[in-house]
Scaffold this active site. Structure first.
Site, PDB file in Angstrom:
ATOM      1  N   CYS B  89      28.393  42.086 -10.203  1.00  0.00           N
ATOM      2  CA  CYS B  89      29.373  42.508  -9.303  1.00  0.00           C
ATOM      3  C   CYS B  89      30.547  41.975 -10.159  1.00  0.00           C
ATOM      4  O   CYS B  89      31.739  41.134  -9.841  1.00  0.00           O
ATOM      5  CB  CYS B  89      29.582  42.631  -7.810  1.00  0.00           C
ATOM      6  N   GLY B  90      30.364  41.410 -11.750  1.00  0.00           N
ATOM      7  CA  GLY B  90      30.942  40.650 -12.630  1.00  0.00           C
ATOM      8  C   GLY B  90      30.931  38.946 -11.584  1.00  0.00           C
ATOM      9  O   GLY B  90      30.292  38.798 -11.224  1.00  0.00           O
TER      10      GLY B  90
END
Lengths: 135, 292
Positions: B89-90
């Site tokens: 998720c980045g």
């Protein structure tokens, strides 16, 4: 009794109830109290227990969690952590949950970490049962 | 040449499969984000009302003493750190971990000890060896309600009252919009009565209090804490999904780019192979013709 009082019940999940009602009865931490229209501004904490209101002269029962109630002359706002509508069909379920809470507590010592938790679960089950029996 | 053609084909099939996965993850994240945002929306009236009452009560009752308002010289602080359970998720978790690391450094420089309550696996894993984690809540962010906030608060508050630590902070990613989350650190305990400018609009009304103002505030502070923690959880959950959505969107378009360049390479190689073969045939025929 005409229905004039605005009742709002708010929980973390949603605005659970919003309608014009006759009278509201709440379980305050200092005891049960009723609210009609024109009540003096009032702020009270609410403990786990019964909440009911009348609409068209019919009573509807709820079990409310902990919270507080804010009352002004036209409106009652009840903020509680949980709310469930109580219907007579729930009686068996309430009885069962009481029994299971009792059984759980019976197998515990006072020193157990979960003892308090189990005890409050039983208290809640008892309260729920009491309300269900009123319906 | 033939082996290379096959190799390129294999690569592009693999990338395509990855793209399918990232696209599916993007879609899943989008739908989860939607429900998380809905949950946030529905929570807002409750939070706003409670904050209002807390603000007006705390504002007018300066003389109130409660164990949860006790200000002590901070020697030990505790941080509730909220991260996600899953990766991909980045920079979502990295940002929080960085913020907490800086916070710990700062506090350590002032001679204060820091311990952590970890919510979410990623944060726990990152600090497991370095810092003392007093408790952890793992794999609970999938579906949670107020009871998780109550559980966390129930764990954090008694040691504060028992003076085992002096200040409690909450660190989470504030959800601004899908593309942007910002780590914030707020102090939970001692609960600050100043700065709660969100006083309720009816604060001018003289209420009758039952029980007394003081007891009522004591009743509301734990609720207030649960609200803040729950809000942190909601924002973390929405932020995680938003961040994953963006990350997976980027990954999908990267995959598409790669497929495009691989296809180009493949076509070029195929063309080269055909040309070479043609040259062979032409050369062969010419040689035969010359031999006659």
């Amino acid at each position: 009794m005409a229905d004039e009082l605005m009742l709002e019940i708010v929980t973390p999940e949603k605005l659970a109830f919003s309608d014009i009602v006759g009278e509201v009865t709440l379980s305050g931490s200092e005891g049960e109290f009723g609210v009609l229209i024109g009540h003096a501004p009032f702020l009270s904490s609410v403990k786990f227990g019964e909440l009911n209101y009348t609409k068209d002269n019919k009573k509807t029962y709820y079990v409310a969690g902990e919270g507080y109630a804010e009352i002004t002359n036209l409106k009652a706002t009840v903020l509680v952590e949980s709310i469930e509508k109580v219907e007579s069909t729930l009686k068996e379920e309430a009885q069962k949950s009481k029994e299971s809470a009792e059984a759980k507590l019976a197998g515990m010592n006072k020193e157990d970490a979960d003892y308090e938790k189990a005890k409050s679960a039983l208290d809640k089950a008892n309260t729920r049962l009491k309300v269900v029996e009123k319906v | 040449m033939g082996a290379s053609l096959k190799e390129i084909k294999r690569q592009s099939v693999a990338v395509d499969k990855t793209r399918q996965i990232t696209r599916a993850m993007n879609m899943v994240a989008a739908s989860k984000l939607k429900s998380a945002q809905l949950k946030m929306e529905k929570f807002r009236p409750y939070a706003d009302k409670l904050m209002g009452v807390f603000g007006s009560l705390a504002g007018r009752a300066e003389s109130i003493t409660s164990p949860l308002l006790a200000v002590r010289e901070p020697r030990k602080v505790r941080v509730i750190m909220m991260t996600s359970d899953r990766g991909l998720c980045g920079g979502f978790n990295t940002n929080i971990i960085k913020a907490v690391t800086n916070f710990i450094k700062e506090k350590n420089a002032e001679g204060q000890e820091v311990s952590l309550i970890a919510v979410g696996k990623k944060g726990r894993d990152s600090f497991r060896k370095k810092e003392s984690i007093v408790s952890e809540h793992i794999e609970k962010l999938g579906s949670f309600d107020m009871s998780l906030a109550a559980e966390i608060a129930g764990e954090a508050v008694p040691p504060f009252v028992a003076e085992e630590y002096d200040e409690l902070y909450l660190c989470y990613n504030e959800f601004r919009n899908i593309a942007s989350q910002k780590p914030v650190i707020i102090r939970l305990l001692p609960a600050s009565t100043v700065g709660s400018e969100e006083a309720s609009p009816e604060s001018s009304i003289e209420y009758i209090y039952e029980p007394s103002e003081e007891q009522l505030l004591a009743h509301i502070i734990p609720m207030y804490l649960r609200v803040l923690i729950y809000r942190g959880l909601l924002e973390t959950s929405a932020g995680e999904h938003g961040s994953r959505m963006v990350a997976m969107d980027n990954a999908t378009s990267n995959c598409e780019e790669m497929i495009q360049s691989l296809t180009q390479q493949f076509n070029r190689a195929r063309q080269a192979a055909i040309t070479a073969e043609l040259m062979d045939i032409v050369g062969g025929t010419e040689a035969l013709a010359a031999g006659k």
